[in-house]
Design a protein around this motif. Structure first.
Motif, PDB file in Angstrom:
ATOM      1  N   UNK A  61       0.821  -1.210   0.000  1.00 46.77           N
ATOM      2  CA  UNK A  61       0.000   0.000   0.000  1.00 46.77           C
ATOM      3  C   UNK A  61       0.853   1.258   0.000  1.00 46.77           C
ATOM      4  N   UNK A  62       2.055   1.195   0.581  1.00 46.81           N
ATOM      5  CA  UNK A  62       2.963   2.337   0.569  1.00 46.81           C
ATOM      6  C   UNK A  62       3.462   2.593  -0.859  1.00 46.81           C
ATOM      7  N   UNK A  63       3.930   1.517  -1.498  1.00 46.94           N
ATOM      8  CA  UNK A  63       4.405   1.652  -2.882  1.00 46.94           C
ATOM      9  C   UNK A  63       3.279   2.139  -3.774  1.00 46.94           C
ATOM     10  N   UNK A  64       2.095   1.573  -3.596  1.00 51.25           N
ATOM     11  CA  UNK A  64       0.954   1.958  -4.423  1.00 51.25           C
ATOM     12  C   UNK A  64       0.620   3.437  -4.252  1.00 51.25           C
ATOM     13  N   UNK A  65       0.635   3.911  -3.020  1.00 50.69           N
ATOM     14  CA  UNK A  65       0.273   5.302  -2.761  1.00 50.69           C
ATOM     15  C   UNK A  65       1.270   6.262  -3.402  1.00 50.69           C
ATOM     16  N   UNK A  66       2.556   5.961  -3.315  1.00 48.27           N
ATOM     17  CA  UNK A  66       3.558   6.847  -3.913  1.00 48.27           C
ATOM     18  C   UNK A  66       3.484   6.812  -5.440  1.00 48.27           C
ATOM     19  N   UNK A  67       3.281   5.631  -6.004  1.00 49.27           N
ATOM     20  CA  UNK A  67       3.139   5.549  -7.460  1.00 49.27           C
ATOM     21  C   UNK A  67       1.915   6.324  -7.936  1.00 49.27           C
ATOM     22  N   UNK A  68       0.792   6.159  -7.252  1.00 53.71           N
ATOM     23  CA  UNK A  68      -0.430   6.859  -7.655  1.00 53.71           C
ATOM     24  C   UNK A  68      -0.285   8.371  -7.512  1.00 53.71           C
ATOM     25  N   UNK A  69       0.460   8.804  -6.508  1.00 51.09           N
ATOM     26  CA  UNK A  69       0.730  10.237  -6.361  1.00 51.09           C
ATOM     27  C   UNK A  69       1.611  10.721  -7.507  1.00 51.09           C
ATOM     28  N   UNK A  70       2.637   9.957  -7.814  1.00 49.77           N
ATOM     29  CA  UNK A  70       3.505  10.310  -8.948  1.00 49.77           C
ATOM     30  C   UNK A  70       2.699  10.377 -10.242  1.00 49.77           C
ATOM     31  N   UNK A  71       1.750   9.442 -10.404  1.00 48.30           N
ATOM     32  CA  UNK A  71       0.934   9.408 -11.620  1.00 48.30           C
ATOM     33  C   UNK A  71      -0.137  10.494 -11.633  1.00 48.30           C
ATOM     34  N   UNK A  72      -0.422  11.093 -10.461  1.00 52.80           N
ATOM     35  CA  UNK A  72      -1.510  12.062 -10.371  1.00 52.80           C
ATOM     36  C   UNK A  72      -2.871  11.398 -10.500  1.00 52.80           C
ATOM     37  N   UNK A  73      -3.001  10.193  -9.943  1.00 55.80           N
ATOM     38  CA  UNK A  73      -4.226   9.393 -10.095  1.00 55.80           C
ATOM     39  C   UNK A  73      -5.275   9.822  -9.070  1.00 55.80           C
ATOM     40  N   UNK A  74      -6.056  10.844  -9.409  1.00 56.02           N
ATOM     41  CA  UNK A  74      -7.024  11.405  -8.477  1.00 56.02           C
ATOM     42  C   UNK A  74      -8.124  10.426  -8.098  1.00 56.02           C
ATOM     43  N   UNK A  75      -8.345   9.410  -8.932  1.00 51.56           N
ATOM     44  CA  UNK A  75      -9.436   8.482  -8.668  1.00 51.56           C
ATOM     45  C   UNK A  75      -9.226   7.641  -7.410  1.00 51.56           C
ATOM     46  N   UNK A  76      -8.010   7.643  -6.844  1.00 56.33           N
ATOM     47  CA  UNK A  76      -7.764   6.890  -5.624  1.00 56.33           C
ATOM     48  C   UNK A  76      -8.178   7.681  -4.385  1.00 56.33           C
ATOM     49  N   UNK A  77      -8.456   8.967  -4.530  1.00 58.68           N
ATOM     50  CA  UNK A  77      -8.711   9.819  -3.368  1.00 58.68           C
ATOM     51  C   UNK A  77      -9.858   9.312  -2.493  1.00 58.68           C
ATOM     52  N   UNK A  78     -11.023   8.918  -3.028  1.00 61.89           N
ATOM     53  CA  UNK A  78     -12.104   8.437  -2.138  1.00 61.89           C
ATOM     54  C   UNK A  78     -11.671   7.290  -1.231  1.00 61.89           C
ATOM     55  N   UNK A  79     -10.939   6.337  -1.792  1.00 63.06           N
ATOM     56  CA  UNK A  79     -10.479   5.202  -0.982  1.00 63.06           C
ATOM     57  C   UNK A  79      -9.511   5.674   0.099  1.00 63.06           C
ATOM     58  N   UNK A  80      -8.631   6.602  -0.246  1.00 64.19           N
ATOM     59  CA  UNK A  80      -7.676   7.108   0.729  1.00 64.19           C
ATOM     60  C   UNK A  80      -8.389   7.868   1.840  1.00 64.19           C
ATOM     61  N   UNK A  81      -9.384   8.668   1.496  1.00 65.26           N
ATOM     62  CA  UNK A  81     -10.137   9.418   2.504  1.00 65.26           C
ATOM     63  C   UNK A  81     -10.885   8.473   3.439  1.00 65.26           C
ATOM     64  N   UNK A  82     -11.435   7.388   2.906  1.00 67.76           N
ATOM     65  CA  UNK A  82     -12.132   6.405   3.751  1.00 67.76           C
ATOM     66  C   UNK A  82     -11.171   5.780   4.757  1.00 67.76           C
TER      67      UNK A  82
END
Length: 605
Positions: free
Chosen positions: A314-335
Motif C-alpha cells: 500500500x505504501x508503494x501503491x500510494x507513492x506511485x499513484x501520487x507520482x501518476x496524479x491518479x485522483x481516482x484513488x482519493x475516495x479510498x484514501x479518505x475512507x
C-alpha cells in the motif's frame, strides 16, 4: 521531439533518467542553453543541500548539470559548483568526476586562480578537490586564460602555504604542476617542500621536478596536448559510457509478476518492479487502487492473525499513484484516513507527517474534498495536521488561489477557537504561517497568547518571526515544496529502512528507570521552563517529553542569568522509548514532517 520539451521537462528527465541515458533531454538542453542555465544551477544547489543533510543523492540531475554547464561555458554557475565541491560530502556526491573532470570544469568556468585559492588552502575541503583545483591552474595556462608566469607565481604562493601547513597532498600536487610548467623560479619552494618531506614519493618521486625542468619545453607541450585533447572531448556525451547506463536489462516482467513482487513482504525495495510500473501507468493503475482499497481488510487480517505477513504494497501503491496524479484513488484514501479503527490509519503511519500532506494536496482538486478530515475532531491528529497542510500544497500546485486558501484557513481558525479545538487551531496557524499571511499575524498572536493553541508546537515568537515578512515565508514554502515534491517512487522510497539495518541493536530501555512514568511536567507558570520546553519539543515526541520529570529540569537549565533555550551538552534527559529506535530514513519523531536524519539526527549526533 526534443525541441518541444519545456525546461522543467528537460530537468525532470535529466534528474530521473532511471538508468537510461537521457539523450533527448540533453539534446533539448543544448537547444535551449540560455533558458536552461538557471535550472541546471538549481540542480547542483538541491543536490548539495540533500548531501549536506546527510542523505544520499539518488538522482542524476546534478551530474548532468555539471557537464552541461561546462559545455555552455556558464561562468555564472561556478560559485555554486565551487560551494558544492567544498562540502564535506563532495566525494560521495561527485565521485571520480572530481579527479577526472573537475580540473577542466574549474579551468574553464572559474574567474581565475584566485577564486580557487581559499579552497586549495582549506584542509577541510576534500583533498582530491583541492588537487583538481591545482591542476585547473595548469588548465588555465593551456586554454590561454592566464600566462604561464601568473600561474607559476600563484602556485609558488600555494606551495609556501602548503609547507607552512604541512599539507602533503597539496604540496605534492603543486610540485607536480610546477614541474609541468617548467617553473625554474620555484626551485627554492620545491626544495623546501622536499626537505620538509612534503613530496609524496609514491606519487611523483623526489626527482620529478628536476626531470621536468631538464626536459624543458617538451614537458610542457606534452602535458598541454594531453590536457587539450581530453578537454576537446569533454561533454555530457561521455556520460553515456558509465556502467549505470549500461546495465544488463532485468528479467522480463509482466503485470502479474510485478504485482506479486510489490505485494510480497520484502527486505529490499523491489526497484525493478516499481520501474516497470512507472512505464506501464495505465495498465497498473487500477490494480494499485485496488491495493489501497484493500487496506482496511488487510488491517483486520493483521489484527486477528499475528502470523499474517506484513507487506508494504500500500505504501508503494500510494507513492506511485501520487507520482501518476491518479485522483481516482482519493475516495479510498479518505475512507482509510477517517476509519475509526486505528489499525487502518496506522497502515500509513510512516507517511503521516512526512508526505501525506503533499499526497492529499496533489490528489484533491478542491478543499471541500479534504474538509471532512479537518473538521472532525475524532480523526487522527496527524491526519488532521496533514489535511490542513494539504491546502498549502494545493496553492503551490496551482489548484487554489493563495488568498482564497488564507481566507479558508482563517474561517477554520475562527471555528476552532470557538469550539476550543486547539489541535485544529495549531495546524491552521502553522499553515497560515507557511502561506505568509501577514495580515493574520495579530489574530494568531491573540489566539496563541490566549492559550488556544498547542504550546509545544507553536508560540508567539515563531508566529511573529514567520509573518514579519510574509512574502519571504511564502517563497520559502514554495521552494521547500518544489524541493520535496514526489517525482520518482524509487527515489522517494529507496532510502527507507526496509531491512531495518539502521536500527541500533543496543537496548536503550534499560538505561533509564520507569519509576517516573507517571510524573508529568507542569510548566504553566514558569517562563524559563516554557522556553526550555519549546526547545526540547523540536527533538522529542509529546509522549517522550512528558517523561522528562520535574526533577530533571534543573539539570537541563543553564546556570547563566538568562538560561532560556539552553541545555547543557553533558546532560541527556531520561527518555524511555516504548517502540523501536528511529532509523535515519524514518519520519522524525518530533513531528516536523522531515526524515529523522534531516531533522533531529543532527541535534542528537
Amino acid at each position: 521531439m526534443a525541441t518541444s520539451m519545456t525546461c522543467n521537462q528537460i530537468l525532470r528527465d535529466l534528474k530521473y533518467c532511471d538508468n537510461k541515458f537521457p539523450e533527448a533531454a540533453i539534446q533539448a538542453a543544448r537547444q535551449n542553453r540560455d533558458e536552461m542555465i538557471p535550472g541546471l544551477m538549481a540542480e547542483i544547489t538541491d543536490a548539495t543541500k540533500v548531501s549536506e543533510e546527510g542523505e544520499a543523492v539518488a538522482t542524476w540531475g546534478h551530474i548532468a548539470a555539471l557537464f552541461l554547464l561546462f559545455e555552455f561555458n556558464a561562468k555564472q554557475a561556478f560559485p555554486e559548483i565551487l560551494r558544492s565541491m567544498c562540502i564535506e560530502e563532495a566525494e560521495g556526491l561527485y565521485g571520480d568526476y572530481i579527479t577526472e573532470d573537475l580540473q577542466h570544469i574549474a579551468a574553464r568556468l572559474s574567474n581565475g586562480p584566485e577564486q580557487l585559492a581559499a579552497a586549495i588552502n582549506d584542509s577541510n575541503v576534500n583533498e582530491y578537490v583541492r588537487g583538481a583545483f591545482v591542476d585547473a591552474v595548469f588548465g588555465m595556462v593551456c586554454e590561454k586564460r592566464i600566462t604561464r608566469e601568473a600561474a607559476i607565481q600563484f602556485l609558488r604562493d600555494r606551495l609556501k602555504t602548503a609547507i607552512a601547513d604541512e599539507d602533503l597532498h597539496v604540496a605534492t600536487k603543486t610540485v607536480e604542476v610546477l614541474g609541468l610548467l617548467g617553473a625554474e623560479a620555484a626551485r627554492k619552494e620545491v626544495k623546501a617542500a622536499e626537505q620538509a618531506e612534503l613530496v609524496d614519493e609514491t606519487w611523483i618521486g623526489l626527482d620529478f621536478f628536476e626531470e621536468q625542468l631538464a626536459r624543458g619545453q617538451t614537458a610542457f607541450d606534452e602535458a598541454r596536448d594531453l590536457y587539450l585533447a581530453y578537454n576537446a572531448n569533454l561533454s555530457a556525451d561521455i556520460l553515456r559510457s558509465i556502467p549505470w547506463f549500461n546495465q544488463e536489462p532485468p528479467v522480463s516482467q509482466t503485470l502479474e509478476s510485478v504485482l506479486q513482487e510489490i505485494r510480497e513482504p520484502f527486505s529490499q525495495l523491489p526497484v525493478e518492479a516499481i520501474r516497470w510500473a512507472r512505464t506501464h501507468r495505465e495498465e497498473i493503475t487500477p490494480h494499485l487502487i485496488q491495493i489501497i482499497e484493500g487496506v482496511p481488510e488487510y488491517a483486520e487480517l493483521r489484527a486477528n492473525d499475528s502470523e499474517e505477513p506484513e507487506t508494504a504494497a500500500h505504501i508503494i501503491a500510494l507513492y506511485l499513484l501520487t507520482e501518476f496524479g491518479s485522483r481516482e484513488v482519493l475516495p479510498a484514501l479518505l475512507n482509510i484516513l477517517t476509519d475509526p479503527d486505528e489499525d487502518v490509519v496506522d497502515g500509513f503511519q510512516d507517511v503521516l507527517d512526512q508526505d501525506m500532506a503533499q499526497i492529499l494536496g496533489r490528489l484533491a482538486d478542491e478543499p471541500y474534498q479534504i474538509t471532512p478530515l479537518i473538521i472532525n475532531p475524532d480523526v487522527n491528529d496527524g491526519v488532521r495536521r496533514d489535511a490542513v497542510e494539504s491546502i498549502v500544497w494545493m496553492v503551490t500546485e496551482g489548484k487554489l488561489d493563495r488568498n482564497a486558501a488564507i481566507a479558508l484557513l482563517l474561517d477554520w481558525l475562527q471555528e476552532s477557537r470557538k469550539n476550543d479545538d486547539t489541535i485544529l487551531s495549531t495546524w491552521t496557524a502553522l499553515s497560515l504561517m507557511d502561506l505568509g499571511a501577514s495580515h493574520a499575524c495579530q489574530t494568531l498572536v491573540e489566539a496563541s497568547d490566549a492559550g488556544e493553541m498547542e504550546e509545544m508546537w507553536i508560540c508567539t515568537e515563531e508566529i511573529e518571526e514567520a509573518l514579519a515578512d510574509g512574502e519571504a515565508s511564502f517563497l520559502e514554502t514554495i521552494d521547500n515544496h518544489r524541493f520535496n515534491r514526489i517525482e520518482h517512487t524509487v527515489v522517494e522510497l529507496a532510502g527507507w529502512n526496509w531491512d531495518e539495518s539502521q536500527v541500533d541493536d543496543e537496548d536503550s530501555d534499560d538505561e533509564w528507570s520507569d519509576d517516573d512514568d507517571e510524573d508529568q511536567i507542569d510548566f504553566a507558570d514558569d517562563d524559563d521552563v516554557k522556553q526550555l520546553w519549546r526547545s526540547l519539543r523540536e527533538r522529542y515526541t509529546p509522549e517522550q517529553l512528558l517523561e522528562i520529570t520535574q526533577s530533571n529540569l534543573p539539570e537541563l537549565l543553564d546556570d547563566s542569568a538568562d538560561h532560556r533555550y539552553t541545555r547543557r551538552p553533558d546532560v541527556t534527559p531520561p527518555i524511555r522509548l516504548d517502540g523501536p529506535k528511529v532509523g535515519r530514513n524514518d519520519p522524525c519523531p518530533c513531528g516536523s514532517g522531515k526524515k529523522y536524519k534531516k531533522c533531529c539526527a543532527k541535534a542528537d549526533a
